[in-house]
Design a protein around this motif. Structure first.
Motif, PDB file in Angstrom:
ATOM      1  N   GLU A 286     -31.174  43.221 -28.401  1.00  0.00           N
ATOM      2  CA  GLU A 286     -32.386  44.035 -28.421  1.00  0.00           C
ATOM      3  C   GLU A 286     -33.312  43.462 -29.472  1.00  0.00           C
ATOM      4  O   GLU A 286     -33.018  43.547 -30.666  1.00  0.00           O
ATOM      5  N   GLU A 287     -34.374  42.842 -29.022  1.00  0.00           N
ATOM      6  CA  GLU A 287     -35.340  42.249 -29.953  1.00  0.00           C
ATOM      7  C   GLU A 287     -34.664  41.284 -30.925  1.00  0.00           C
ATOM      8  O   GLU A 287     -35.010  41.220 -32.101  1.00  0.00           O
ATOM      9  N   ALA A 288     -33.678  40.522 -30.430  1.00  0.00           N
ATOM     10  CA  ALA A 288     -32.941  39.567 -31.273  1.00  0.00           C
ATOM     11  C   ALA A 288     -33.709  38.253 -31.351  1.00  0.00           C
ATOM     12  O   ALA A 288     -34.197  37.741 -30.338  1.00  0.00           O
ATOM     13  N   PRO A 289     -33.826  37.692 -32.560  1.00  0.00           N
ATOM     14  CA  PRO A 289     -34.487  36.390 -32.663  1.00  0.00           C
ATOM     15  C   PRO A 289     -33.656  35.310 -31.976  1.00  0.00           C
ATOM     16  O   PRO A 289     -32.426  35.386 -31.923  1.00  0.00           O
ATOM     17  N   LEU A 290     -34.322  34.314 -31.450  1.00  0.00           N
ATOM     18  CA  LEU A 290     -33.648  33.228 -30.744  1.00  0.00           C
ATOM     19  C   LEU A 290     -32.607  32.549 -31.633  1.00  0.00           C
ATOM     20  O   LEU A 290     -31.566  32.103 -31.151  1.00  0.00           O
TER      21      LEU A 290
ATOM     22  N   GLU B  33     -30.593  33.984 -33.761  1.00  0.00           N
ATOM     23  CA  GLU B  33     -29.374  34.800 -33.688  1.00  0.00           C
ATOM     24  C   GLU B  33     -28.632  34.539 -32.386  1.00  0.00           C
ATOM     25  O   GLU B  33     -27.411  34.387 -32.366  1.00  0.00           O
ATOM     26  N   ILE B  34     -29.364  34.474 -31.295  1.00  0.00           N
ATOM     27  CA  ILE B  34     -28.748  34.229 -29.993  1.00  0.00           C
ATOM     28  C   ILE B  34     -28.106  32.844 -29.967  1.00  0.00           C
ATOM     29  O   ILE B  34     -27.015  32.659 -29.419  1.00  0.00           O
ATOM     30  N   ALA B  35     -28.754  31.864 -30.586  1.00  0.00           N
ATOM     31  CA  ALA B  35     -28.188  30.507 -30.653  1.00  0.00           C
ATOM     32  C   ALA B  35     -26.841  30.516 -31.378  1.00  0.00           C
ATOM     33  O   ALA B  35     -25.888  29.843 -30.945  1.00  0.00           O
ATOM     34  N   GLN B  36     -26.719  31.300 -32.459  1.00  0.00           N
ATOM     35  CA  GLN B  36     -25.440  31.380 -33.180  1.00  0.00           C
ATOM     36  C   GLN B  36     -24.348  31.978 -32.310  1.00  0.00           C
ATOM     37  O   GLN B  36     -23.211  31.508 -32.314  1.00  0.00           O
TER      38      GLN B  36
ATOM     39  N   ILE C 223     -20.519  25.195 -28.178  1.00  0.00           N
ATOM     40  CA  ILE C 223     -21.497  24.136 -27.944  1.00  0.00           C
ATOM     41  C   ILE C 223     -22.548  24.211 -29.041  1.00  0.00           C
ATOM     42  O   ILE C 223     -22.803  25.274 -29.605  1.00  0.00           O
ATOM     43  N   LYS C 224     -23.123  23.085 -29.353  1.00  0.00           N
ATOM     44  CA  LYS C 224     -24.183  23.056 -30.357  1.00  0.00           C
ATOM     45  C   LYS C 224     -25.504  23.416 -29.682  1.00  0.00           C
ATOM     46  O   LYS C 224     -25.839  22.884 -28.630  1.00  0.00           O
ATOM     47  N   VAL C 225     -26.232  24.342 -30.308  1.00  0.00           N
ATOM     48  CA  VAL C 225     -27.521  24.766 -29.781  1.00  0.00           C
ATOM     49  C   VAL C 225     -28.608  24.279 -30.733  1.00  0.00           C
ATOM     50  O   VAL C 225     -28.532  24.513 -31.939  1.00  0.00           O
ATOM     51  N   VAL C 226     -29.594  23.602 -30.187  1.00  0.00           N
ATOM     52  CA  VAL C 226     -30.721  23.116 -30.973  1.00  0.00           C
ATOM     53  C   VAL C 226     -31.985  23.746 -30.418  1.00  0.00           C
ATOM     54  O   VAL C 226     -32.260  23.653 -29.221  1.00  0.00           O
ATOM     55  N   ILE C 227     -32.729  24.399 -31.290  1.00  0.00           N
ATOM     56  CA  ILE C 227     -34.032  24.942 -30.897  1.00  0.00           C
ATOM     57  C   ILE C 227     -35.052  23.900 -31.320  1.00  0.00           C
ATOM     58  O   ILE C 227     -35.329  23.725 -32.507  1.00  0.00           O
ATOM     59  N   ASP C 228     -35.558  23.165 -30.341  1.00  0.00           N
ATOM     60  CA  ASP C 228     -36.386  22.001 -30.656  1.00  0.00           C
ATOM     61  C   ASP C 228     -37.856  22.306 -30.902  1.00  0.00           C
ATOM     62  O   ASP C 228     -38.632  21.428 -31.222  1.00  0.00           O
ATOM     63  N   ASN C 229     -38.238  23.562 -30.766  1.00  0.00           N
ATOM     64  CA  ASN C 229     -39.619  23.934 -31.022  1.00  0.00           C
ATOM     65  C   ASN C 229     -39.619  25.073 -32.043  1.00  0.00           C
ATOM     66  O   ASN C 229     -39.181  26.176 -31.747  1.00  0.00           O
TER      67      ASN C 229
ATOM     68  N   ASN D 102     -40.512  28.709 -31.348  1.00  0.00           N
ATOM     69  CA  ASN D 102     -39.616  29.579 -30.587  1.00  0.00           C
ATOM     70  C   ASN D 102     -38.508  30.218 -31.417  1.00  0.00           C
ATOM     71  O   ASN D 102     -37.850  31.146 -30.958  1.00  0.00           O
ATOM     72  N   LYS D 103     -38.272  29.737 -32.626  1.00  0.00           N
ATOM     73  CA  LYS D 103     -37.142  30.216 -33.436  1.00  0.00           C
ATOM     74  C   LYS D 103     -37.180  31.726 -33.672  1.00  0.00           C
ATOM     75  O   LYS D 103     -36.134  32.360 -33.723  1.00  0.00           O
ATOM     76  N   HIS D 104     -38.337  32.275 -33.831  1.00  0.00           N
ATOM     77  CA  HIS D 104     -38.441  33.690 -34.171  1.00  0.00           C
ATOM     78  C   HIS D 104     -38.880  34.572 -33.004  1.00  0.00           C
ATOM     79  O   HIS D 104     -39.145  35.759 -33.209  1.00  0.00           O
TER      80      HIS D 104
END
Length: 182
Positions: A149-153, A155-158, A166-172, A175-177
């Motif tokens: 619910e309204e979780a930052p990207l 947090e979801i990556a973790q 798997i390793k998750v990379v947020i390349d932009n 988009n992190k927040h």
């Protein structure tokens, strides 16, 4: 085994993407979420029943008023006589104990709080406090579900890394927040 004088400590670590249930010698049950671990004796000796947990676990503690059940977390302890509760220590420096039924004391930093069903005790930055929690969201992992619910990207990556190894990379960076519901 029954009738043996087995001593020692077991360490069980659950691999990413898996979960596991273990029944302790006193019939207490512990469900471990992915990337979690538990240390427990082959047999409980003495006046207490003590285990250690990191990560996330749901406990169903067998009642035994003469031998309290104690769960050691990285920075605090939970004392119980017989109850059901969830523990979450995934986030560094934050420990959450969510009580489903029964009663527990959460102790840390020479402080303690007594939790009632439906309350979550939180140990964060040398402070103990409590709040209500959402049963569906907090306990959903036991059914293989994740709620956001309204979780930052970030947090979801973790969570994805922990559940699927798997390793998750947020390349932009933009988009992190971003906040996600699902």
């Amino acid at each position: 085994a029954n009738g043996s004088n087995t001593t020692g400590i077991n360490t069980l670590t659950v691999a990413p993407g898996m979960d596991y249930m273990v029944t302790l010698e006193d019939s207490s049950k512990v469900w471990l979420n992915s990337s979690s671990s538990i240390e427990f004796p082959f047999a409980f000796r003495g006046n207490t029943r003590e285990i250690s947990i990191t990560g996330e676990a749901y406990l169903q503690v067998a009642k035994n008023s003469s031998r309290p059940f104690i769960v050691h977390l990285p920075q605090s302890t939970v004392q119980v006589l017989g109850t059901e509760f969830n523990i979450n220590t995934y986030e560094a420096g934050i420990e959450k104990v969510s009580l489903v039924n029964g009663s527990v004391n959460l102790k840390a930093h020479n402080q303690y709080i007594k939790l009632e069903p439906g309350m979550q005790g939180i140990n964060k930055k040398d402070q103990l406090f409590q709040q209500t929690f959402d049963f569906k969201k907090t306990l959903s992992w036991r059914n293989g579900l994740l709620y956001f619910e309204e979780a930052p990207l970030t947090e979801i990556a973790q969570v994805i890394q922990r559940w699927f190894n798997i390793k998750v990379v947020i390349d932009n960076d933009r988009n992190k927040h971003k906040r996600i519901v699902g």
